[in-house]
Design a protein around this motif. Structure first.
Motif, PDB file in Angstrom:
ATOM      1  N   ALA A   4      42.160  42.633  36.568  1.00 38.83           N
ATOM      2  CA  ALA A   4      41.716  43.943  37.046  1.00 38.83           C
ATOM      3  C   ALA A   4      41.464  44.865  35.861  1.00 38.83           C
ATOM      4  O   ALA A   4      42.204  44.840  34.880  1.00 38.83           O
ATOM      5  CB  ALA A   4      42.770  44.554  37.961  1.00 38.83           C
ATOM      6  N   ARG A  25      45.212  49.743  45.370  1.00 38.38           N
ATOM      7  CA  ARG A  25      44.123  49.644  44.391  1.00 38.38           C
ATOM      8  C   ARG A  25      44.563  48.845  43.169  1.00 38.38           C
ATOM      9  O   ARG A  25      45.577  49.159  42.565  1.00 38.38           O
ATOM     10  CB  ARG A  25      43.681  51.037  43.951  1.00 38.38           C
ATOM     11  N   GLN A  37      48.699  41.437  42.490  1.00 36.88           N
ATOM     12  CA  GLN A  37      47.503  40.659  42.798  1.00 36.88           C
ATOM     13  C   GLN A  37      46.928  41.204  44.095  1.00 36.88           C
ATOM     14  O   GLN A  37      47.651  41.321  45.092  1.00 36.88           O
ATOM     15  CB  GLN A  37      47.842  39.181  42.985  1.00 36.88           C
ATOM     16  N   MET A  38      45.658  41.553  44.075  1.00 38.13           N
ATOM     17  CA  MET A  38      44.993  42.027  45.289  1.00 38.13           C
ATOM     18  C   MET A  38      43.491  41.957  45.121  1.00 38.13           C
ATOM     19  O   MET A  38      42.982  42.067  44.002  1.00 38.13           O
ATOM     20  CB  MET A  38      45.431  43.452  45.649  1.00 38.13           C
ATOM     21  N   HIS A  39      42.824  41.766  46.209  1.00 40.05           N
ATOM     22  CA  HIS A  39      41.357  41.741  46.222  1.00 40.05           C
ATOM     23  C   HIS A  39      40.793  40.760  45.197  1.00 40.05           C
ATOM     24  O   HIS A  39      39.752  41.012  44.592  1.00 40.05           O
ATOM     25  CB  HIS A  39      40.780  43.136  45.995  1.00 40.05           C
ATOM     26  N   GLY A  40      41.485  39.655  44.978  1.00 40.16           N
ATOM     27  CA  GLY A  40      41.038  38.645  44.020  1.00 40.16           C
ATOM     28  C   GLY A  40      41.207  39.037  42.564  1.00 40.16           C
ATOM     29  O   GLY A  40      40.645  38.411  41.682  1.00 40.16           O
TER      30      GLY A  40
END
Length: 143
Positions: A4, A25, A37-40
């Motif tokens: 990210a 976010r 870890q989120m949204h890939g």
């Protein structure tokens, strides 16, 4: 997973808000953030590991990482060492102001009301400090 791009640092004085927004976010971090870890995407743990890190340490860090720092410290522009750090390192700060920012809910309301304008501040070079309330986002004169 891809790393990210962390674009926003929330100061320890709004840690409750930071944890709410950081859970939603991948581009948000805060002192003691274990990463997520989120949204890939994978957000690395924050290099600022404790909430008692002095402003004169996290301000240069956020500037070097090209983050916008968000705080509730309305007097940051009046303190000689902190203001010097903002100017010297080209930092970019947003201060949540007014009585509206006294609770996590109020801070969230101010943040969400001004969010799109705050995001556009990434287009501007530092140094700068903006004051955000529910009704305005105004630049502070850096003297």
């Amino acid at each position: 997973m891809k790393a990210a791009a962390v674009r926003f640092y929330f100061d320890a004085d709004i840690l409750g808000l930071a944890k709410v927004v950081g859970a939603l976010r991948p581009d948000v971090t805060f002192p003691g953030d274990p990463g997520a870890q989120m949204h890939g995407l994978v957000r690395a743990p924050c290099a600022i590991s404790t909430t008692d890190t002095p402003d004169t340490v996290w301000i240069p860090y956020t500037a070097a990482e090209e983050m916008i720092a968000i705080t509730r410290d309305g007097r940051i522009s009046q303190r000689v060492a902190e203001l010097a750090a903002v100017i010297q390192h080209g930092a970019r700060l947003v201060v949540l102001t007014s009585a509206d920012a006294g609770t996590v809910w109020g801070q969230l309301e101010v943040l969400m009301t001004q969010w799109r304008r705050i995001e556009r501040l990434h287009e501007l070079p530092g140094p700068f400090i903006y004051r955000a309330s529910r009704s305005s986002l105004q630049a502070v004169e850096l003297a």
